[in-house]
Write a protein that holds these residues in place. Structure first.
Motif, short mmCIF file in Angstrom:
data_model
loop_
_atom_site.label_atom_id
_atom_site.label_comp_id
_atom_site.label_asym_id
_atom_site.label_seq_id
_atom_site.Cartn_x
_atom_site.Cartn_y
_atom_site.Cartn_z
N THR A 12 0.86 -1.18 0.00
CA THR A 12 0.00 0.00 0.00
C THR A 12 0.90 1.24 0.00
O THR A 12 2.05 1.18 0.42
CB THR A 12 -0.93 0.04 1.22
N PHE A 13 0.38 2.33 -0.47
CA PHE A 13 1.12 3.60 -0.54
C PHE A 13 2.46 3.42 -1.25
O PHE A 13 3.50 3.85 -0.77
CB PHE A 13 1.32 4.21 0.84
N THR A 14 2.44 2.76 -2.40
CA THR A 14 3.67 2.54 -3.16
C THR A 14 3.96 3.69 -4.12
O THR A 14 5.09 3.84 -4.56
CB THR A 14 3.59 1.23 -3.96
N ASP A 15 2.96 4.51 -4.42
CA ASP A 15 3.11 5.62 -5.35
C ASP A 15 3.50 6.89 -4.58
O ASP A 15 2.74 7.34 -3.71
CB ASP A 15 1.79 5.83 -6.10
N GLN A 18 0.80 9.50 -4.41
CA GLN A 18 -0.28 9.20 -3.45
C GLN A 18 0.14 9.63 -2.05
O GLN A 18 -0.65 10.21 -1.31
CB GLN A 18 -0.60 7.70 -3.48
N LYS A 19 1.38 9.36 -1.67
CA LYS A 19 1.88 9.78 -0.36
C LYS A 19 1.87 11.30 -0.24
O LYS A 19 1.47 11.86 0.78
CB LYS A 19 3.29 9.25 -0.12
N GLU A 20 2.31 11.98 -1.30
CA GLU A 20 2.36 13.44 -1.26
C GLU A 20 0.95 14.02 -1.15
O GLU A 20 0.71 14.94 -0.37
CB GLU A 20 3.05 13.98 -2.51
N GLN A 21 0.00 13.48 -1.89
CA GLN A 21 -1.39 13.97 -1.82
C GLN A 21 -1.97 13.79 -0.42
O GLN A 21 -2.61 14.70 0.11
CB GLN A 21 -2.25 13.26 -2.86
N LEU A 22 -1.73 12.63 0.17
CA LEU A 22 -2.23 12.40 1.52
C LEU A 22 -1.53 13.32 2.52
O LEU A 22 -2.18 13.92 3.39
CB LEU A 22 -2.05 10.93 1.93
N SER A 23 -0.23 13.51 2.38
CA SER A 23 0.50 14.41 3.27
C SER A 23 -0.01 15.84 3.15
O SER A 23 -0.16 16.55 4.15
CB SER A 23 2.00 14.37 2.96
N GLN A 24 -0.28 16.27 1.93
CA GLN A 24 -0.82 17.62 1.72
C GLN A 24 -2.21 17.76 2.31
O GLN A 24 -2.55 18.80 2.89
CB GLN A 24 -0.80 17.98 0.24
N ALA A 25 -3.03 16.73 2.17
CA ALA A 25 -4.38 16.77 2.75
C ALA A 25 -4.31 16.88 4.27
O ALA A 25 -5.06 17.66 4.88
CB ALA A 25 -5.17 15.54 2.32
N ILE A 26 -3.42 16.12 4.89
CA ILE A 26 -3.25 16.20 6.34
C ILE A 26 -2.75 17.57 6.74
O ILE A 26 -3.26 18.20 7.67
CB ILE A 26 -2.33 15.07 6.84
N THR A 27 -1.75 18.07 6.04
CA THR A 27 -1.19 19.40 6.35
C THR A 27 -2.26 20.47 6.25
O THR A 27 -2.32 21.39 7.09
CB THR A 27 0.00 19.71 5.42
N SER A 28 -3.15 20.36 5.27
CA SER A 28 -4.17 21.39 5.07
C SER A 28 -5.14 21.51 6.25
O SER A 28 -5.77 22.54 6.42
CB SER A 28 -4.94 21.13 3.77
N ILE A 29 -5.22 20.47 7.07
CA ILE A 29 -6.08 20.53 8.26
C ILE A 29 -5.59 21.63 9.20
O ILE A 29 -6.38 22.24 9.91
CB ILE A 29 -6.08 19.18 9.01
N TYR A 30 -4.30 21.89 9.20
CA TYR A 30 -3.67 22.72 10.22
C TYR A 30 -3.26 24.12 9.78
O TYR A 30 -3.02 24.98 10.64
CB TYR A 30 -2.40 22.01 10.73
N THR A 31 -3.14 24.38 8.50
CA THR A 31 -2.45 25.59 8.05
C THR A 31 -3.18 26.90 8.29
O THR A 31 -2.60 27.96 8.09
CB THR A 31 -2.05 25.47 6.57
N GLN A 32 -4.42 26.86 8.76
CA GLN A 32 -5.09 28.10 9.17
C GLN A 32 -4.65 28.52 10.57
O GLN A 32 -4.86 29.66 10.96
CB GLN A 32 -6.61 27.93 9.14
N THR A 33 -4.01 27.60 11.29
CA THR A 33 -3.70 27.84 12.69
C THR A 33 -2.21 27.84 13.01
O THR A 33 -1.78 28.59 13.88
CB THR A 33 -4.36 26.75 13.57
N ILE A 34 -1.46 26.97 12.34
CA ILE A 34 -0.03 26.84 12.66
C ILE A 34 0.78 26.81 11.37
O ILE A 34 0.24 26.56 10.29
CB ILE A 34 0.25 25.56 13.49
N PRO A 35 2.09 27.05 11.47
CA PRO A 35 2.94 26.97 10.28
C PRO A 35 2.92 25.57 9.66
O PRO A 35 2.91 24.57 10.38
CB PRO A 35 4.34 27.30 10.81
N ALA A 36 2.91 25.52 8.34
CA ALA A 36 2.87 24.24 7.64
C ALA A 36 4.06 23.35 8.01
O ALA A 36 3.92 22.13 8.09
CB ALA A 36 2.82 24.47 6.13
#
Length: 163
Positions: A12-15, A18-36
């Motif tokens: 799983t997560f061999t691409d 795909q890892k970058e997209q998931l990492s960006q999605a997780i990061t986007s949860i926080y960027t209104q409040t804390i530094p990326a």
């Protein structure tokens, strides 16, 4: 710092995209409040016979859904203790962020988090600035740490923050 760990079976997560997209999605949860740059996402591949669920190894085999275990640690910000609308909204944002990369693929998965003491977080040798301070806003704007308050040059030694 949100520190995310994604434990997944080999296959799983061999691409990298795909890892970058998931990492960006997780990061986007926080960027209104804390530094990326506070957000760290680790993909931890679990080879055969290293992750078990219900006493059975988690493997990617024909016809079987992969099981993915996600954990996060919050250090820079904390929620008020107990159940709250803020925690519910946060976990809804987590579900939305994970959906395309995990739920929509039909994976079995679970996620949990914890909150750790902020005083134990240092980045490049600096304690993180106080929440919502001008120094933290600068870190957010610059997306990198830099000296602040007690770490500025020419500060008396007794003004240094204890480590």
């Amino acid at each position: 710092m949100p520190d995310w760990r994604i434990y997944h079976p080999t296959g799983t997560f061999t691409d990298p995209d795909q890892k970058e997209q998931l990492s960006q999605a997780i990061t986007s949860i926080y960027t209104q409040t804390i530094p990326a740059f506070y957000v760290v996402v680790l993909f931890i591949e679990m080879p055969a016979a290293t992750m078990y669920r219900s006493g059975v190894p988690c493997l990617v085999t024909e016809g079987e859904k992969p099981f993915v275990r996600l954990t996060f640690s919050h250090i820079a910000r904390h929620f008020a203790p107990g159940e709250s609308p803020q925690r519910t909204r946060f976990m809804s944002a987590v579900q939305d962020a994970l959906k395309p990369s995990i739920a929509d693929k039909g994976y079995d998965w679970e996620v949990n988090g914890e909150e750790l003491e902020r005083e134990f977080l240092h980045i490049n040798g600096f304690r993180i600035p106080p929440s919502d301070s001008e120094d933290e806003k600068r870190w957010m704007r610059d997306n990198q740490p830099s000296p602040w308050g007690p770490y500025l040059p020419n500060q008396p030694a007794n003004n240094k923050v204890d480590a």
